[in-house]
Design a protein around this motif. Structure first.
Motif: not given
Ligand SMILES: Nc1ncnc2c1ncn2[C@@H]1O[C@H](COP(=O)(O)OP(=O)(O)OP(=O)(O)O)[C@@H](O)[C@H]1O
Ligand SMILES: [Mg+2]
Lengths: 286, 238
Positions: B92, B135, B95, B99, B102-104
């Protein structure tokens, strides 16, 4: 001199509401690459919700704000499943046609129920007077609400798990699916959010100006102008773009007949498309 | 006595009217490192996409932990621990590192282990912790690959499938990632690896499958496969 300043300030206040409307459009585009041509019709739903809340239910006009957010969100999810889900990932013309069809259905239904005559919902708020100029209370309130709602959207997108999932899906849908994000549900939710934003901007506009079932087109076009100013797919830019459009309207109004305003706006629209194809206030998506 | 974690039978898949896979079968033993080899365009990535569900198989069956998961969507498979680190990293990019991680850990199962898994990942890749607010799109290739693997690990994989570990990376970085893979394997993570670098893959793995033009070509324990002359043939497409 102060007359112009007052007009500009009023323009900025109204512009914040335009920005909110455009946020709805740009959020949907940013997440799923769909230009929602039902945007204007949804703004009109927001307007008539105010009318229903005040005249049919006899409630305080500002009750319509949270009501529209909730209703818009749910309505958006339903719309997603009916008209958008099947055209995700297809050629852009498909989603344009499908959302345009939704637009026609909604406008048709609205016309059947309310005809196309003008409606007005007077909202009384104390005004502020300065140097003999009055700043309407409803304009100030609408701008504050628009900014607060935009702020809430920011908090949602950047500080909550589900909001981050929306950004992840916008950024790379296939990867989001691989990390365990149910991306279809996230798309439906993002569409719901976009519709809620458009709807609530309509409600706020209806506290300021009279409206008809056909008012949506003008505001949808303003949203497009705001969006090219702010950069398509960029919610923060949309708010700035809205304020910029309001400012331009405020500046132009004292100097030219109202009928010339769209000429200025769309002249600007074409200019921006050519000169700043990514938007003037676009900081992301390099 | 082998314990098969992932089993693929007769997988057929393709894109629009082009069929790419014509009956791929493979078995991945729990705790082992299995590798899938083949020339460019042989269908390795397509196989993985079919297994993971980002591409719907036309025929065949995918069994995971004794359950038929062929029809499950990719996110449902990820939630069960069938995790792919895709070719080209697919981060991402807008992001931050944090983040992305966290999405993982988005699925409910992974969320429960978020804290402990984050510590593990940061101890494997201290660089990511230093740059947690940067990022992902601004990362170098090696850092991006680290982050892609780290994001996969955040999903608490039962099996970690990696498509092209070393592609485009400097030898030092590759060596570092190889050490990481060894550490993961030692920790009991099952790994299915697709890798361009034949020597690297065959040195690391326990069992290898070679495919050619979307069909099984040969298979065997890695030491044996490495000694076979046909493997060159599969790679050169002769
Ligand atoms: N999205 C796609 N649309 C159409 N054809 C595709 C697509 N992706 C891959 N193919 C075709 O499928 C075949 C197998 O591709 P695949 O990516 O699975 O190969 P690969 O073994 O992973 O190769 P590489 O080593 O280059 O990564 C190729 O002939 C390729 O052209
Ligand atoms: Mg590949």
């Amino acid at each position: 001199m102060f007359g112009i300043l007052a007009s500009v300030i009023d323009g900025i206040l109204v512009g914040a509401v335009y920005g909110l409307a455009a946020m709805g459009l740009t959020l949907i585009w940013g997440v799923m690459n769909v230009i929602n041509l039902a945007h204007g019709a949804i703004i009109v739903i927001g307007m008539f919700l105010l009318y229903i809340i005040v005249y049919s239910l006899g409630l305080h006009p500002y009750v319509a704000i949270p009501a529209m957010i909730v209703f818009g969100f749910l309505f958006g999810i339903v719309l997603y499943w009916i008209a958008v889900h099947r055209v995700i990932g297809q050629a852009e013309l498909m989603s344009l046609l499908s959302t345009f069809a939704v637009n026609m259905v909604l406008i048709g239904l609205g016309t059947a129920v309310w005809s196309t005559s003008p409606y007005n919902v007077p909202v009384s708020m104390p005004s502020i007077s300065l140097h003999g100029y009055t700043f309407t209370g409803t304009h100030i309130t609408a701008a504050i609400m628009a900014v607060v709602i935009a702020g809430l959207l920011y908090v949602l997108l950047y500080h909550t798990r589900i909001g981050k999932a929306v950004r992840a899906v916008a950024n790379n849908r296939e990867a989001a699916e691989l990390t365990g994000i149910p991306t279809t549900q996230v798309l439906a939710m993002a569409f719901g959010l976009g519709v809620a934003l458009a709807g609530v901007s309509g409600t706020l506009i209806a506290t300021l100006f009279p409206f008809t079932v056909l008012s949506g087109d003008a505001y949808q076009l303003k949203s497009f102008v705001v969006t090219v100013l702010g950069g398509l797919g960029n919610p923060a830019g949309a708010l700035l773009g809205g304020v910029a459009l309001g400012l331009i309207e405020g500046l132009a109004t004292p100097f030219m007949p109202v009928s010339w305003i769209p000429v200025v706006e769309f002249g600007l629209f074409v200019f921006c498309l050519i000169a700043f194809p990514r938007g003037i206030f676009s900081f992301t998506k390099a | 006595m082998s314990d098969i974690l992932l089993q693929v039978d007769g997988l057929e898949a393709g894109y629009d009217d082009v069929q790419v896979l014509w009956g791929i079968s493979l078995k991945v033993e729990r705790g082992a490192m299995t590798t899938l080899l083949g020339a460019n365009g042989a269908g390795k990535t397509t196989t993985l996409r079919g297994v993971i569900g980002s591409l719907r198989p036309r025929a065949g069956r995918v069994m995971f932990a004794g359950e038929d998961v062929t029809q499950l969507s990719a996110h449902a498979k990820a939630a069960r621990g069938l995790v792919l680190v895709p070719e080209g990293r697919q981060l991402f990019s807008d992001m931050t590192v944090e983040e992305n991680l966290e999405m993982g850990a988005y699925s409910p199962r992974a969320r429960q282990h978020f804290k402990s898994q984050l510590e593990k990942v940061f101890s494997l890749f201290p660089r990511l912790e230093e740059r947690r607010r940067q990022k992902a799109g601004t990362f170098s290739g090696g850092e991006q690959q680290m982050l892609a693997i780290a994001r996969g690990l955040m999903s608490v994989p039962e099996i970690l499938i990696i498509d092209e570990l070393s592609l485009g990376l400097a030898p030092v970085v590759v060596q570092q990632l190889v050490e990481t893979l060894k550490a993961l394997k030692a920790a009991g993570v099952t790994i299915l690896l697709v890798e361009q670098n034949l020597h690297l893959a065959l040195a690391l793995c326990d069992y290898a499958y070679v495919i050619a033009e979307g069909r099984p070509f040969l298979e065997g324990p890695c030491r044996e496969v490495a000694a076979k002359p046909e493997i060159r043939q599969a790679y050169l497409g002769l």
